[in-house]
Design an enzyme around this catalytic site. Structure first.
Site, short mmCIF file in Angstrom:
data_model
loop_
_atom_site.label_atom_id
_atom_site.label_comp_id
_atom_site.label_asym_id
_atom_site.label_seq_id
_atom_site.Cartn_x
_atom_site.Cartn_y
_atom_site.Cartn_z
N HIS A 28 0.88 -1.16 0.00
CA HIS A 28 0.00 0.00 0.00
C HIS A 28 0.93 1.22 0.00
CE1 HIS A 28 -2.71 -2.69 2.49
NE2 HIS A 28 -3.61 -2.20 1.67
N ASP A 43 2.07 2.22 3.42
CA ASP A 43 2.96 1.30 4.16
C ASP A 43 4.39 1.65 3.88
OD1 ASP A 43 0.90 -0.50 4.89
OD2 ASP A 43 1.07 -1.45 2.92
C1 XUL Z 1 -7.76 -6.32 4.08
C2 XUL Z 1 -6.95 -6.76 2.93
C3 XUL Z 1 -6.08 -5.72 2.32
C4 XUL Z 1 -5.93 -5.82 0.84
C5 XUL Z 1 -5.13 -4.71 0.22
O1 XUL Z 1 -8.54 -7.30 4.63
O2 XUL Z 1 -6.97 -7.91 2.56
O3 XUL Z 1 -4.84 -5.77 2.95
O4 XUL Z 1 -5.35 -7.02 0.47
O5 XUL Z 1 -5.63 -3.47 0.51
#
Ligand code: XUL
Ligand code: CO
Length: 438
Positions: free
Chosen positions: A102, A105
Site C-alpha cells: 500500500h 505502508d
Molecule cells: C484487508 C486486505 C487488504 C488488501 C489490500 O482485509 O486484505 O490488505 O489485500 O488493501
C-alpha cells in the site's frame, strides 16, 4: 553492505522432505518442473509490506509484541527507507520473486497531500533501486484509502466529494508508482466502501460514485500507458458492516452493471471468502467462470473466530483445492500467490516471519503437486465430465446450443414418460479419491 536486519539467517534453500531444518524448504523447489512449468512460475509468491514490515502484533486488547528492529516509531522518510531495506533483505533471503504494497505502508502520511506525495516519491526511488539491485519485482500496488480519519465515511463512496477527490489523487499517485516500478497489476480493496447503517446512506448514489471512480482510474491507466490488469479484492465486512465488494459475484455484478468488466479481474482472498460464507474454491470458481480469476491473497481464517485473522495457510486441502482451480483455469499470468497473512501475536520473534512464510510456501508447493497429480490421474475430472454426458448429444446438445424450446422439452419428456436412469452423485467416493492424493 548496509545494516542487516536478519543477521543470523542466510538464504532459505530447498533441502527436501526429510530435512529437519526449520529454516529450509521441504517442498518448495523453485526450479522443479510441474506440468511443464517451474514451481516459481506456477506459484509466483509475493510478500506483503503491511503485515510483514508494519504489523507489530497489537490487537484491540493489547499492545504490539513483535520484535521489529526497523520499527523506530519515528514515522519519517529516513525510517521508511530503512524499512524498505529490511523488506528487501527479508524477501531476498526467502527467495520470493515478488512483493506488494500500500502507498502508506512504504512511505509516511504527510500533513498535506503534497507532503505525502513527496514522501512517497522519496521512498519510491529507493524501492526502484532495491528492485534493480535484487531482481525482486512488484506483483501489485494499492492505495491505502482507509486508515486516515478523512476516510471514516468511505473513500470513493464517501458522502463528501472532497474526500472522493483525495481518494482519487491517492490512487492516481499509487498508479504512477506502480507503473514506474513495473508492477504486474494494481489492486482495489474497498476498505471503507460500504456502510454501517442504511439510515444515513444513499446506497445507489454511493455505488454510482464507485462506478465513476473506477472509470476515472481506467482512463488514467490508459493515459499512463500502464498495461497491467486492475483487480478488485472482494470482502463482505470489516471494517464496515457491509462492504459493497462483498464477494466475487457481487463484484462481477458491479463491474457488469457499470460497464467495467473488460478492465478488471478479481484478487480472491481466503479469509474474505470465509467471512462471506463461501469456500475459497467457490470464489475462485465464480471468478474463473467469468474469465476474471486474476490473483490470490493467500491466507486463512480460523473457523472458530468470526473475524479476519489473516493466518498463514498450512492446510493441504485448502492449498490443493486452490491450485486445482488455478491450474484448471490455465494458471496465473500477471497474478500470483500473495501472502496477505500475519504471524500470531505470540509468534513475536524475527525468525517467526521466516517460519511462517516457509510454512505457507511449502504448503502451496505441496498443494500444487497434489493438484497436478489429481489432474494427471483424471478420475475426478472424468467423473464430472461423464456426469454431464446427457448434454453432449440429443436434446441436451440442442438445449445448450439454443435450438430447443419449451415445447421441444415437453415433447421429449412426454416421450420418456419418466426419468428412470439417474445416477449417484458419489460425494463420499470422490472425497475418498481426493484423500488418496493428500
Ligand atoms: C484487508 C486486505 C487488504 C488488501 C489490500 O482485509 O486484505 O490488505 O489485500 O488493501
Ligand atoms: Co488482502
Amino acid at each position: 553492505m548496509s545494516k542487516q536486519f536478519f543477521p543470523g539467517i542466510s538464504s532459505i534453500e530447498f533441502e527436501g522432505r526429510d530435512s529437519k531444518n526449520p529454516l529450509a524448504f521441504k517442498h518448495y523447489n523453485a526450479d522443479e518442473v510441474v506440468e511443464g512449468k517451474a514451481m516459481r512460475d506456477h506459484l509466483r509468491f509475493a510478500v506483503v509490506y503491511w503485515h510483514t514490515m508494519r504489523g507489530a502484533g497489537g490487537d484491540m486488547f493489547g499492545w504490539g509484541t513483535a520484535e521489529r528492529p526497523w520499527q523506530t516509531g519515528e514515522g519519517t522518510v529516513k525510517d521508511a527507507i530503512q524499512r524498505a531495506r529490511a523488506m528487501f533483505e527479508f524477501v531476498g533471503k526467502l527467495g520470493a520473486p515478488f512483493y506488494c504494497w500500500h502507498d502508506r505502508d512504504v512511505a509516511p502520511h504527510g500533513k498535506t497531500l503534497a507532503e505525502s506525495n513527496k514522501n512517497f516519491d522519496a521512498v519510491g526511488a529507493e524501492l526502484k533501486k532495491l528492485q534493480a539491485d535484487t531482481g525482486i519485482r512488484l506483483l501489485w500496488g494499492t492505495a491505502q484509502n482507509f486508515v486516515h480519519p478523512r476516510y471514516m465515511h468511505g473513500a470513493a463512496t464517501s458522502c463528501s466529494a472532497d474526500v472522493f477527490c483525495f481518494a482519487a489523487a491517492q490512487v492516481k499517485k499509487a498508479l504512477e508508482w506502480t507503473h514506474e516500478l513495473d508492477g504486474e497489476g494494481y489492486v482495489f480493496w474497498g476498505g471503507r466502501e460500504g456502510y454501517s447503517t442504511l439510515l444515513n446512506t444513499d446506497l445507489k448514489r454511493e455505488m454510482d460514485h464507485l462506478g465513476r471512480f473506477m472509470h476515472m482510474a481506467v482512463d488514467y491507466k490508459r493515459k499512463l500507458g500502464f498495461k497491467g490488469p486492475f483487480y478488485i479484492e472482494p470482502k463482505p465486512k470489516e471494517p464496515t458492516k457491509h462492504q459493497y465488494d462483498s464477494d466475487a459475484a457481487a463484484c462481477l455484478n458491479f463491474l457488469r452493471e457499470y460497464g467495467l468488466l473488460e478492465h478488471f479481474k478479481l484478487n480472491i482472498e481466503t479469509n474474505h471468502a470465509t467471512l462471506a460464507g463461501h469456500t475459497m474454491q467457490h470464489e475462485l470458481e465464480v471468478a474463473g467462470a467469468a474469465g476474471a480469476l486474476g490473483s490470490i491473497d493467500a491466507n486463512t481464517g480460523d473457523l472458530l473466530l468470526g473475524w479476519d485473522t489473516d493466518q498463514f495457510p498450512t492446510d493441504l486441502y485448502l492449498t490443493s483445492q486452490i491450485m486445482l482451480s488455478i491450474l484448471n483455469s490455465g494458471g496465473f499470468t500477471t497474478g500470483g500467490t500473495n501472502f496477505d497473512a500475519k504471524v500470531r501475536r505470540e509468534s513475536f520473534k524475527l525468525e517467526d516471519l521466516f517460519h511462517a512464510h516457509i510454512a505457507g510456501m511449502d504448503t502451496f508447493a505441496r498443494g500444487l503437486k497434489i493438484a497436478a497429480a489429481i489432474r494427471k490421474d483424471g478420475r475426478l475430472a472424468g467423473f464430472v465430465k461423464n456426469r454431464y454426458r446427457s448434454w453432449d448429444s440429443g436434446i441436451g446438445a440442442k438445449i445448450e446450443s439454443g435450438k430447443a424450446s419449451f415445447s421441444d422439452c415437453e415433447k421429449h419428456a412426454l416421450k420418456l414418460g419418466e426419468v428412470n436412469d439417474l445416477e449417484s452423485g458419489r460425494q463420499e467416493l470422490l472425497e475418498a479419491i481426493y484423500n488418496e492424493f493428500i
